[in-house]
Design a protein around this motif. Sequence first.
Motif, PDB file in Angstrom:
ATOM      1  N   PRO A  37     -69.387  44.764  60.817  1.00 17.05           N
ATOM      2  CA  PRO A  37     -68.819  44.786  62.173  1.00 17.05           C
ATOM      3  C   PRO A  37     -67.426  45.415  62.199  1.00 17.05           C
ATOM      4  O   PRO A  37     -66.735  45.461  61.182  1.00 17.05           O
ATOM      5  N   ASP A  38     -67.021  45.882  63.388  1.00 12.84           N
ATOM      6  CA  ASP A  38     -65.686  46.467  63.547  1.00 12.84           C
ATOM      7  C   ASP A  38     -64.601  45.400  63.392  1.00 12.84           C
ATOM      8  O   ASP A  38     -63.500  45.692  62.932  1.00 12.84           O
ATOM      9  N   ILE A  39     -64.920  44.175  63.853  1.00 17.24           N
ATOM     10  CA  ILE A  39     -63.928  43.098  63.887  1.00 17.24           C
ATOM     11  C   ILE A  39     -64.593  41.803  63.419  1.00 17.24           C
ATOM     12  O   ILE A  39     -65.756  41.554  63.752  1.00 17.24           O
ATOM     13  N   VAL A  40     -63.850  40.987  62.679  1.00 10.99           N
ATOM     14  CA  VAL A  40     -64.317  39.638  62.348  1.00 10.99           C
ATOM     15  C   VAL A  40     -63.315  38.633  62.913  1.00 10.99           C
ATOM     16  O   VAL A  40     -62.104  38.787  62.716  1.00 10.99           O
ATOM     17  N   LEU A  41     -63.804  37.627  63.621  1.00 11.50           N
ATOM     18  CA  LEU A  41     -62.958  36.523  64.078  1.00 11.50           C
ATOM     19  C   LEU A  41     -63.280  35.335  63.184  1.00 11.50           C
ATOM     20  O   LEU A  41     -64.414  34.869  63.156  1.00 11.50           O
ATOM     21  N   MET A  42     -62.284  34.850  62.419  1.00 12.22           N
ATOM     22  CA  MET A  42     -62.568  33.898  61.336  1.00 12.22           C
ATOM     23  C   MET A  42     -61.771  32.601  61.467  1.00 12.22           C
ATOM     24  O   MET A  42     -60.545  32.619  61.572  1.00 12.22           O
ATOM     25  N   ASP A  43     -62.470  31.483  61.441  1.00  9.97           N
ATOM     26  CA  ASP A  43     -61.849  30.153  61.402  1.00  9.97           C
ATOM     27  C   ASP A  43     -61.355  29.884  59.970  1.00  9.97           C
ATOM     28  O   ASP A  43     -61.746  30.591  59.023  1.00  9.97           O
ATOM     29  N   ILE A  44     -60.508  28.885  59.793  1.00  4.00           N
ATOM     30  CA  ILE A  44     -60.070  28.526  58.438  1.00  4.00           C
ATOM     31  C   ILE A  44     -60.756  27.256  57.940  1.00  4.00           C
ATOM     32  O   ILE A  44     -61.387  27.234  56.884  1.00  4.00           O
ATOM     33  N   ASP A  61     -65.319  44.934  77.650  1.00  2.00           N
ATOM     34  CA  ASP A  61     -66.290  45.992  77.894  1.00  2.00           C
ATOM     35  C   ASP A  61     -66.993  46.417  76.607  1.00  2.00           C
ATOM     36  O   ASP A  61     -66.347  46.643  75.585  1.00  2.00           O
ATOM     37  N   ASN A  62     -68.327  46.499  76.646  1.00  2.00           N
ATOM     38  CA  ASN A  62     -69.088  47.156  75.588  1.00  2.00           C
ATOM     39  C   ASN A  62     -68.902  46.515  74.202  1.00  2.00           C
ATOM     40  O   ASN A  62     -68.483  47.167  73.251  1.00  2.00           O
ATOM     41  N   VAL A  63     -69.193  45.239  74.115  1.00  2.00           N
ATOM     42  CA  VAL A  63     -69.044  44.508  72.852  1.00  2.00           C
ATOM     43  C   VAL A  63     -70.380  43.898  72.450  1.00  2.00           C
ATOM     44  O   VAL A  63     -71.112  43.377  73.292  1.00  2.00           O
ATOM     45  N   ILE A  64     -70.701  43.996  71.170  1.00  2.00           N
ATOM     46  CA  ILE A  64     -71.880  43.296  70.644  1.00  2.00           C
ATOM     47  C   ILE A  64     -71.368  42.257  69.648  1.00  2.00           C
ATOM     48  O   ILE A  64     -70.746  42.613  68.644  1.00  2.00           O
ATOM     49  N   ALA A  65     -71.603  40.979  69.946  1.00  2.00           N
ATOM     50  CA  ALA A  65     -71.086  39.908  69.090  1.00  2.00           C
ATOM     51  C   ALA A  65     -72.217  39.227  68.328  1.00  2.00           C
ATOM     52  O   ALA A  65     -73.289  38.981  68.873  1.00  2.00           O
ATOM     53  N   SER A  66     -71.961  38.943  67.049  1.00  2.00           N
ATOM     54  CA  SER A  66     -72.879  38.167  66.225  1.00  2.00           C
ATOM     55  C   SER A  66     -72.128  36.931  65.741  1.00  2.00           C
ATOM     56  O   SER A  66     -70.906  36.873  65.855  1.00  2.00           O
ATOM     57  N   GLU A  67     -72.841  35.979  65.170  1.00  2.00           N
ATOM     58  CA  GLU A  67     -72.197  34.725  64.782  1.00  2.00           C
ATOM     59  C   GLU A  67     -72.578  34.296  63.370  1.00  2.00           C
ATOM     60  O   GLU A  67     -73.673  34.603  62.900  1.00  2.00           O
ATOM     61  N   ALA A  68     -71.659  33.589  62.733  1.00  2.00           N
ATOM     62  CA  ALA A  68     -71.945  32.910  61.467  1.00  2.00           C
ATOM     63  C   ALA A  68     -71.270  31.552  61.518  1.00  2.00           C
ATOM     64  O   ALA A  68     -70.180  31.416  62.075  1.00  2.00           O
TER      65      ALA A  68
END
Lengths: 133, 154
Positions: A59-66, A37-44
Amino acid sequence: MLEAKPEMPMKAPLTCLIVDDSAFMRFHLRRMMDSFDNVIASEAANGNEAIREYGRLRPDIVLMDIVMPGLEGVETVKRICTEDPKARVIMISSVSYQEKVAEAMSAGAKWFIPKPVTTEELRRAIQSVLSDN
Amino acid sequence: MRLDFVKIFVDSTAVLFRELVGPAVDVPSISMKPSPVAGREVMAIIGLAGEAQGRVIFDMDLFTAVQLAGHMLGEPSPGMTPLVRSSIAELASMAIGSAISKINDGGTRLRMSPPTVITGANLVSYDQCFETLVAPIATAYGEVRVNITIQDLD
Protein backbone atom coordinates in the motif's frame (compact mmCIF):
# COMPACT_ATOMS: atom_id res chain seq x y z
CA MET A 1 -19.43 4.22 -37.22
CA LEU A 2 -18.81 4.91 -33.62
CA GLU A 3 -15.54 6.48 -32.67
CA ALA A 4 -13.79 5.21 -29.60
CA LYS A 5 -13.86 7.80 -26.87
CA PRO A 6 -10.46 9.00 -25.81
CA GLU A 7 -9.61 7.51 -22.45
CA MET A 8 -9.88 9.90 -19.59
CA PRO A 9 -6.67 10.09 -17.59
CA MET A 10 -7.44 8.29 -14.33
CA LYS A 11 -5.72 9.24 -11.11
CA ALA A 12 -4.50 6.10 -9.40
CA PRO A 13 -6.27 5.49 -6.10
CA LEU A 14 -4.35 5.90 -2.86
CA THR A 15 -4.01 2.53 -1.21
CA CYS A 16 -3.92 2.32 2.56
CA LEU A 17 -3.46 -0.46 5.11
CA ILE A 18 -5.09 0.16 8.50
CA VAL A 19 -3.45 -1.83 11.31
CA ASP A 20 -5.16 -1.84 14.70
CA ASP A 21 -6.36 -4.60 17.00
CA SER A 22 -9.39 -2.46 17.83
CA ALA A 23 -12.39 -3.04 15.55
CA PHE A 24 -13.62 0.40 16.60
CA MET A 25 -10.40 2.08 15.42
CA ARG A 26 -10.41 0.17 12.13
CA PHE A 27 -14.03 1.25 11.59
CA HIS A 28 -13.23 4.85 12.58
CA LEU A 29 -10.09 5.16 10.42
CA ARG A 30 -11.73 3.45 7.46
CA ARG A 31 -14.60 5.94 7.65
CA MET A 32 -12.09 8.81 7.71
CA MET A 33 -10.18 7.37 4.75
CA ASP A 34 -13.44 6.82 2.86
CA SER A 35 -14.19 10.52 3.28
CA PHE A 36 -11.04 11.32 1.27
CA ASP A 37 -11.10 11.20 -2.51
CA ASN A 38 -10.14 8.00 -4.34
CA VAL A 39 -8.84 5.80 -1.52
CA ILE A 40 -8.82 2.02 -1.24
CA ALA A 41 -8.39 0.89 2.37
CA SER A 42 -7.53 -2.59 3.66
CA GLU A 43 -7.26 -3.76 7.25
CA ALA A 44 -5.10 -5.90 9.51
CA ALA A 45 -5.87 -6.67 13.15
CA ASN A 46 -2.34 -7.48 14.37
CA GLY A 47 1.34 -7.17 13.53
CA ASN A 48 1.76 -10.51 11.78
CA GLU A 49 -1.30 -9.94 9.65
CA ALA A 50 0.02 -6.45 8.81
CA ILE A 51 3.36 -7.81 7.57
CA ARG A 52 1.59 -10.42 5.43
CA GLU A 53 -0.87 -7.86 3.99
CA TYR A 54 1.88 -5.29 3.39
CA GLY A 55 3.83 -7.84 1.34
CA ARG A 56 0.73 -8.74 -0.65
CA LEU A 57 -0.67 -5.24 -1.24
CA ARG A 58 2.32 -2.87 -1.04
CA PRO A 59 0.00 0.00 0.00
CA ASP A 60 0.95 3.66 -0.45
CA ILE A 61 0.31 4.37 3.25
CA VAL A 62 0.15 2.30 6.44
CA LEU A 63 -1.72 3.54 9.53
CA MET A 64 -0.25 1.62 12.48
CA ASP A 65 -1.29 1.25 16.13
CA ILE A 66 1.36 0.55 18.78
CA VAL A 67 -0.29 -1.36 21.64
CA MET A 68 -1.44 -4.65 20.13
CA PRO A 69 -1.43 -8.19 21.49
CA GLY A 70 1.38 -10.33 20.07
CA LEU A 71 3.63 -8.45 17.67
CA GLU A 72 3.25 -4.80 18.69
CA GLY A 73 3.35 -1.78 16.39
CA VAL A 74 6.95 -0.58 16.63
CA GLU A 75 8.40 -4.03 15.97
CA THR A 76 5.95 -4.47 13.08
CA VAL A 77 7.11 -1.18 11.52
CA LYS A 78 10.73 -2.27 11.91
CA ARG A 79 10.05 -5.50 10.02
CA ILE A 80 8.02 -3.80 7.28
CA CYS A 81 10.68 -1.12 6.77
CA THR A 82 13.46 -3.70 6.69
CA GLU A 83 11.56 -5.43 3.90
CA ASP A 84 10.68 -2.17 2.14
CA PRO A 85 12.72 0.90 3.21
CA LYS A 86 10.36 3.09 1.17
CA ALA A 87 7.33 2.09 3.25
CA ARG A 88 5.31 5.09 4.42
CA VAL A 89 4.02 4.35 7.89
CA ILE A 90 2.00 6.74 10.06
CA MET A 91 1.79 5.70 13.71
CA ILE A 92 -1.55 6.37 15.43
CA SER A 93 -1.44 5.56 19.11
CA SER A 94 -2.73 6.58 22.52
CA VAL A 95 0.76 5.82 23.85
CA SER A 96 2.65 8.91 22.76
CA TYR A 97 5.46 9.60 25.22
CA GLN A 98 8.65 11.02 23.75
CA GLU A 99 10.72 7.85 24.03
CA LYS A 100 8.03 5.75 22.32
CA VAL A 101 7.61 8.30 19.52
CA ALA A 102 11.39 8.33 18.99
CA GLU A 103 11.44 4.52 18.99
CA ALA A 104 8.69 4.44 16.36
CA MET A 105 10.44 7.00 14.16
CA SER A 106 13.77 5.21 14.37
CA ALA A 107 11.98 1.97 13.45
CA GLY A 108 11.02 3.70 10.18
CA ALA A 109 7.71 5.48 10.85
CA LYS A 110 7.34 8.77 8.98
CA TRP A 111 4.74 10.48 11.19
CA PHE A 112 3.11 10.08 14.60
CA ILE A 113 -0.46 11.06 15.54
CA PRO A 114 -1.64 10.67 19.14
CA LYS A 115 -5.15 9.27 19.62
CA PRO A 116 -7.85 10.43 19.43
CA VAL A 117 -7.12 11.33 15.81
CA THR A 118 -9.15 13.85 13.83
CA THR A 119 -9.86 13.72 10.09
CA GLU A 120 -7.85 16.91 9.61
CA GLU A 121 -4.78 15.56 11.46
CA LEU A 122 -4.94 12.42 9.36
CA ARG A 123 -5.29 14.35 6.11
CA ARG A 124 -2.31 16.57 7.03
CA ALA A 125 -0.16 13.56 7.95
CA ILE A 126 -0.96 11.71 4.72
CA GLN A 127 -0.27 14.78 2.57
CA SER A 128 3.02 15.39 4.33
CA VAL A 129 4.20 11.79 4.11
CA LEU A 130 3.24 11.51 0.45
CA SER A 131 4.95 14.78 -0.47
CA ASP A 132 8.18 13.71 1.24
CA ASN A 133 8.73 10.90 -1.26
CA MET B 1 -0.71 3.82 46.36
CA ARG B 2 0.85 6.33 43.95
CA LEU B 3 -1.62 9.18 44.37
CA ASP B 4 0.39 11.39 42.02
CA PHE B 5 -0.17 8.84 39.26
CA VAL B 6 -3.81 8.41 40.22
CA LYS B 7 -4.41 12.11 39.67
CA ILE B 8 -2.89 11.84 36.19
CA PHE B 9 -5.16 8.87 35.38
CA VAL B 10 -8.30 10.67 36.56
CA ASP B 11 -7.43 13.96 34.83
CA SER B 12 -6.50 12.24 31.55
CA THR B 13 -9.70 10.19 31.61
CA ALA B 14 -11.86 13.28 32.22
CA VAL B 15 -10.12 15.21 29.42
CA LEU B 16 -10.47 12.31 26.99
CA PHE B 17 -14.14 11.77 27.87
CA ARG B 18 -14.85 15.47 27.32
CA GLU B 19 -13.14 15.29 23.95
CA LEU B 20 -14.90 12.13 22.79
CA VAL B 21 -18.23 12.14 24.59
CA GLY B 22 -18.97 15.84 25.02
CA PRO B 23 -18.41 18.64 27.50
CA ALA B 24 -20.97 17.42 30.09
CA VAL B 25 -18.38 15.31 31.92
CA ASP B 26 -17.73 15.77 35.61
CA VAL B 27 -15.75 14.02 38.34
CA PRO B 28 -17.82 14.91 41.42
CA SER B 29 -15.81 13.03 44.06
CA ILE B 30 -12.89 10.67 44.46
CA SER B 31 -12.70 8.13 47.28
CA MET B 32 -10.32 5.48 48.58
CA LYS B 33 -11.77 1.98 48.98
CA PRO B 34 -10.22 -1.23 50.38
CA SER B 35 -10.95 -3.01 47.06
CA PRO B 36 -12.34 -2.17 43.60
CA VAL B 37 -15.98 -1.07 43.38
CA ALA B 38 -16.78 -2.65 40.05
CA GLY B 39 -19.87 -4.77 39.66
CA ARG B 40 -21.82 -3.23 36.83
CA GLU B 41 -22.66 -5.03 33.60
CA VAL B 42 -19.69 -3.82 31.54
CA MET B 43 -16.06 -3.72 32.71
CA ALA B 44 -12.98 -2.66 30.75
CA ILE B 45 -9.74 -3.75 32.42
CA ILE B 46 -6.22 -2.54 31.65
CA GLY B 47 -3.11 -3.87 33.39
CA LEU B 48 -0.18 -1.62 34.28
CA ALA B 49 3.41 -2.81 34.52
CA GLY B 50 6.92 -1.41 34.64
CA GLU B 51 8.45 0.57 37.51
CA ALA B 52 5.02 0.51 39.13
CA GLN B 53 2.25 -2.02 38.76
CA GLY B 54 -1.48 -2.03 39.01
CA ARG B 55 -4.75 -2.14 37.21
CA VAL B 56 -7.46 0.22 36.02
CA ILE B 57 -11.05 -0.99 35.81
CA PHE B 58 -13.77 1.04 34.11
CA ASP B 59 -17.26 -0.17 34.97
CA MET B 60 -20.62 1.02 33.73
CA ASP B 61 -24.17 -0.05 33.07
CA LEU B 62 -25.01 -1.69 29.77
CA PHE B 63 -27.17 1.30 28.78
CA THR B 64 -24.27 3.69 29.40
CA ALA B 65 -21.83 1.52 27.43
CA VAL B 66 -24.17 1.27 24.43
CA GLN B 67 -24.91 5.01 24.47
CA LEU B 68 -21.23 5.99 24.82
CA ALA B 69 -20.28 3.68 21.98
CA GLY B 70 -23.12 5.04 19.84
CA HIS B 71 -21.78 8.55 20.39
CA MET B 72 -18.25 7.47 19.44
CA LEU B 73 -19.44 5.58 16.37
CA GLY B 74 -21.71 8.39 15.25
CA GLU B 75 -24.67 6.05 14.98
CA PRO B 76 -26.94 4.31 17.51
CA SER B 77 -26.18 0.71 18.40
CA PRO B 78 -28.87 -1.92 18.97
CA GLY B 79 -27.11 -3.43 22.00
CA MET B 80 -23.79 -4.88 23.11
CA THR B 81 -22.43 -5.68 19.66
CA PRO B 82 -18.74 -6.54 19.05
CA LEU B 83 -18.24 -2.98 17.76
CA VAL B 84 -19.70 -1.54 20.98
CA ARG B 85 -17.36 -3.73 23.07
CA SER B 86 -14.46 -2.55 20.95
CA SER B 87 -15.50 1.10 21.33
CA ILE B 88 -15.55 0.78 25.12
CA ALA B 89 -12.19 -0.97 25.07
CA GLU B 90 -10.74 1.82 22.92
CA LEU B 91 -12.22 4.54 25.14
CA ALA B 92 -10.45 2.98 28.15
CA SER B 93 -7.28 2.43 26.15
CA MET B 94 -7.09 6.03 24.93
CA ALA B 95 -7.69 7.40 28.45
CA ILE B 96 -5.02 5.22 30.04
CA GLY B 97 -2.64 5.59 27.10
CA SER B 98 -2.73 9.35 27.52
CA ALA B 99 -1.97 9.03 31.25
CA ILE B 100 0.81 6.51 30.63
CA SER B 101 2.39 8.92 28.17
CA LYS B 102 2.45 11.74 30.73
CA ILE B 103 3.87 9.45 33.42
CA ASN B 104 6.62 8.18 31.11
CA ASP B 105 7.47 11.72 30.03
CA GLY B 106 7.79 12.47 33.76
CA GLY B 107 10.50 9.84 34.09
CA THR B 108 8.72 6.70 35.34
CA ARG B 109 8.62 3.76 32.96
CA LEU B 110 5.12 2.36 32.85
CA ARG B 111 3.39 0.35 30.16
CA MET B 112 -0.15 -0.84 29.67
CA SER B 113 -1.76 -4.05 28.47
CA PRO B 114 -4.34 -4.06 25.70
CA PRO B 115 -7.80 -3.64 27.28
CA THR B 116 -10.10 -6.54 28.11
CA VAL B 117 -13.86 -5.97 28.14
CA ILE B 118 -16.08 -8.23 30.22
CA THR B 119 -19.86 -8.10 30.12
CA GLY B 120 -22.55 -9.82 32.15
CA ALA B 121 -24.75 -9.53 35.21
CA ASN B 122 -23.38 -9.56 38.77
CA LEU B 123 -19.75 -9.17 37.77
CA VAL B 124 -17.35 -9.30 40.70
CA SER B 125 -13.72 -8.22 40.77
CA TYR B 126 -11.55 -10.34 43.07
CA ASP B 127 -8.71 -7.87 43.63
CA GLN B 128 -9.80 -7.84 47.25
CA CYS B 129 -6.48 -7.05 48.86
CA PHE B 130 -5.56 -3.86 46.99
CA GLU B 131 -6.48 -0.40 48.10
CA THR B 132 -8.28 1.25 45.20
CA LEU B 133 -9.05 4.82 44.31
CA VAL B 134 -12.52 5.13 42.83
CA ALA B 135 -13.41 8.09 40.61
CA PRO B 136 -16.98 8.21 39.32
CA ILE B 137 -17.14 10.07 36.02
CA ALA B 138 -20.54 11.55 35.23
CA THR B 139 -21.39 11.70 31.53
CA ALA B 140 -24.53 12.62 29.61
CA TYR B 141 -25.14 8.88 29.21
CA GLY B 142 -24.65 7.76 32.81
CA GLU B 143 -21.80 7.16 35.21
CA VAL B 144 -18.52 5.42 34.45
CA ARG B 145 -16.57 4.37 37.56
CA VAL B 146 -12.81 4.34 37.23
CA ASN B 147 -11.08 2.04 39.76
CA ILE B 148 -7.35 2.66 39.95
CA THR B 149 -4.83 0.54 41.82
CA ILE B 150 -1.17 1.42 41.33
CA GLN B 151 1.83 0.77 43.53
CA ASP B 152 5.59 1.04 43.24
CA LEU B 153 7.44 -2.23 42.92
CA ASP B 154 9.13 -3.12 46.22
